[in-house]
Design an enzyme around this catalytic site. Sequence first.
Site, PDB file in Angstrom:
ATOM      1  N   LYS A  13       1.091  -2.082   0.232  1.00 15.51           N
ATOM      2  CA  LYS A  13       0.477   0.216   0.092  1.00 15.51           C
ATOM      3  C   LYS A  13       0.841   1.331   0.355  1.00 15.51           C
ATOM      4  O   LYS A  13       0.591   2.093  -0.775  1.00 15.51           O
ATOM      5  CB  LYS A  13      -0.624   0.163   1.236  1.00 15.51           C
ATOM      6  N   ARG A 127      11.582  -4.640   5.108  1.00 14.66           N
ATOM      7  CA  ARG A 127      11.246  -3.868   4.945  1.00 14.66           C
ATOM      8  C   ARG A 127      12.301  -3.057   5.255  1.00 14.66           C
ATOM      9  O   ARG A 127      12.514  -3.517   6.683  1.00 14.66           O
ATOM     10  CB  ARG A 127      10.097  -3.311   5.192  1.00 14.66           C
ATOM     11  N   ARG A 160      11.320  -1.055  11.009  1.00 22.78           N
ATOM     12  CA  ARG A 160      10.467  -0.788  12.189  1.00 22.78           C
ATOM     13  C   ARG A 160      10.360  -1.883  13.239  1.00 22.78           C
ATOM     14  O   ARG A 160      10.591  -3.035  12.342  1.00 22.78           O
ATOM     15  CB  ARG A 160       9.130  -0.492  11.416  1.00 22.78           C
TER      16      ARG A 160
HETATM   17  P1  ADP Z   1       1.500  -1.633   7.711  1.00 24.51           P
HETATM   18  O1  ADP Z   1       0.803  -0.745   5.996  1.00 24.51           O
HETATM   19  O2  ADP Z   1       2.415  -2.342   7.547  1.00 24.51           O
HETATM   20  O3  ADP Z   1       0.622  -2.818   8.480  1.00 24.51           O
HETATM   21  P2  ADP Z   1       1.005   1.038   8.766  1.00 24.51           P
HETATM   22  O4  ADP Z   1       2.308   1.677   8.818  1.00 24.51           O
HETATM   23  O5  ADP Z   1       0.086   1.319   7.697  1.00 24.51           O
HETATM   24  O6  ADP Z   1       1.392  -0.308   8.114  1.00 24.51           O
HETATM   25  O7  ADP Z   1       0.467   0.579  10.151  1.00 24.51           O
HETATM   26  C1  ADP Z   1       1.291   0.700  11.451  1.00 24.51           C
HETATM   27  C2  ADP Z   1       0.724   0.354  12.676  1.00 24.51           C
HETATM   28  O8  ADP Z   1       0.071   1.660  12.941  1.00 24.51           O
HETATM   29  C3  ADP Z   1      -0.415  -0.872  12.854  1.00 24.51           C
HETATM   30  O9  ADP Z   1      -0.329  -1.980  13.439  1.00 24.51           O
HETATM   31  C4  ADP Z   1      -1.532   0.095  13.268  1.00 24.51           C
HETATM   32  O10 ADP Z   1      -1.284  -0.412  15.306  1.00 24.51           O
HETATM   33  C5  ADP Z   1      -1.599   0.688  13.540  1.00 24.51           C
HETATM   34  N1  ADP Z   1      -2.998   1.412  12.489  1.00 24.51           N
HETATM   35  C6  ADP Z   1      -1.993   2.577  11.527  1.00 24.51           C
HETATM   36  N2  ADP Z   1      -3.542   3.115  10.916  1.00 24.51           N
HETATM   37  C7  ADP Z   1      -4.445   2.641  11.685  1.00 24.51           C
HETATM   38  C8  ADP Z   1      -5.852   2.273  11.429  1.00 24.51           C
HETATM   39  N3  ADP Z   1      -6.233   3.097  10.739  1.00 24.51           N
HETATM   40  N4  ADP Z   1      -6.709   2.130  13.540  1.00 24.51           N
HETATM   41  C9  ADP Z   1      -5.911   1.377  14.424  1.00 24.51           C
HETATM   42  N5  ADP Z   1      -4.190   1.241  14.237  1.00 24.51           N
HETATM   43  C10 ADP Z   1      -4.248   2.010  12.640  1.00 24.51           C
HETATM   44  P1  ADP Z   2       2.340  -1.928   3.286  1.00 26.08           P
HETATM   45  O1  ADP Z   2       2.128  -0.596   3.140  1.00 26.08           O
HETATM   46  O2  ADP Z   2       0.623  -2.293   3.098  1.00 26.08           O
HETATM   47  O3  ADP Z   2       2.678  -2.534   4.862  1.00 26.08           O
HETATM   48  P2  ADP Z   2       4.872  -1.454   1.866  1.00 26.08           P
HETATM   49  O4  ADP Z   2       4.266  -1.016   0.466  1.00 26.08           O
HETATM   50  O5  ADP Z   2       4.976  -0.904   3.155  1.00 26.08           O
HETATM   51  O6  ADP Z   2       3.539  -2.129   2.216  1.00 26.08           O
HETATM   52  O7  ADP Z   2       5.618  -2.619   1.400  1.00 26.08           O
HETATM   53  C1  ADP Z   2       6.064  -4.145   2.035  1.00 26.08           C
HETATM   54  C2  ADP Z   2       7.384  -4.885   1.764  1.00 26.08           C
HETATM   55  O8  ADP Z   2       7.379  -4.952   0.398  1.00 26.08           O
HETATM   56  C3  ADP Z   2       8.759  -3.202   1.757  1.00 26.08           C
HETATM   57  O9  ADP Z   2       9.390  -3.616   1.751  1.00 26.08           O
HETATM   58  C4  ADP Z   2       7.924  -2.943  -0.149  1.00 26.08           C
HETATM   59  O10 ADP Z   2       9.380  -2.416  -0.581  1.00 26.08           O
HETATM   60  C5  ADP Z   2       7.790  -4.496  -0.859  1.00 26.08           C
HETATM   61  N1  ADP Z   2       6.897  -4.348  -1.544  1.00 26.08           N
HETATM   62  C6  ADP Z   2       5.976  -3.544  -2.320  1.00 26.08           C
HETATM   63  N2  ADP Z   2       5.797  -4.271  -3.016  1.00 26.08           N
HETATM   64  C7  ADP Z   2       6.321  -5.204  -3.022  1.00 26.08           C
HETATM   65  C8  ADP Z   2       6.044  -6.093  -4.552  1.00 26.08           C
HETATM   66  N3  ADP Z   2       4.746  -6.049  -5.660  1.00 26.08           N
HETATM   67  N4  ADP Z   2       6.177  -7.094  -5.015  1.00 26.08           N
HETATM   68  C9  ADP Z   2       7.819  -7.039  -3.982  1.00 26.08           C
HETATM   69  N5  ADP Z   2       7.954  -6.376  -3.148  1.00 26.08           N
HETATM   70  C10 ADP Z   2       7.033  -5.404  -2.748  1.00 26.08           C
END
Ligand code: ADP
Ligand code: ADP
Length: 217
Positions: A13, A127, A160
Amino acid sequence: MKIVLLGPPGAGKGTQADILVKRLLVPHISTGDMFRAAISNGTELGKEAKSYMDKGQLVPDIVTVGIIKDRISMSDCREGFLLDGFPRTLPQAEALDSLMEEMSTSLDAVLNISVPLDRLIDRLTGRRMCRNCGTIYHLLYNAPEVENVCDACGGELYQRDDDKEATVKSRLEVYEAQTAPLISYYEQKGILHTINGDQPINAVTAQLGEALGENWS
Ligand code: ADP
Ligand code: ADP
Ligand code: ZN
């Protein structure tokens, strides 16, 4: 355009959001980034959010909905926005609907990036993020040119805390229990587009563009 990016942790995302907002010229609103900024600024919000994030749990809806309401009410969101990581629960989705209704508008599309569970663990544990500008990398799938150095700004890369394996497992469980039900919620509203996220980054971008009626391939 008012868009929601949906998908499990690690689906891509944040990566796709960074690319899409440059093309769509709308603000990128990531609740995760907002919480991480609050943590590094040492605010009360940051302290509260950190206590949940460290355990791989969601920050309570009341807190999260509050910060989103404030952000979406800002004037730069009038023409559109890209929500990344919000909503993540049914009450959040309902709060967003009410907010859109109050603003006499509605969401245009929900883009659901789908990736098999076993691929997500590798993506999350590999990541790395730039401490300075937040650019997202992966040790294997999207490595920087120089180890541990951000291509975009020269900043230092870090892992992270919540991307360590123990926390990753609980985040994926939380996704299944609390966020996955949003797929059918938006399907019923007729605005859901599911994209296969298990493809190279640029292929995913092209399909997201197609779902939005744009031609980027
Ligand atoms: P990822 O996309 O890898 O899950 P994010 O950066 O979006 O990670 O979110 C990291 C953390 O921040 C989540 O695991 C949660 O604890 C908190 N968080 C983010 N967005 C939300 C949300 N919409 N509602 C509740 N907690 C959230
Ligand atoms: P989210 O916000 O949904 O948690 P991220 O964009 O942070 O996901 O991506 C999670 C990890 O996967 C990062 O290390 C990123 O570089 C990698 N990644 C993202 N898109 C792809 C893809 N299409 N193929 C392989 N690795 C990816
Ligand atoms: Zn950087």
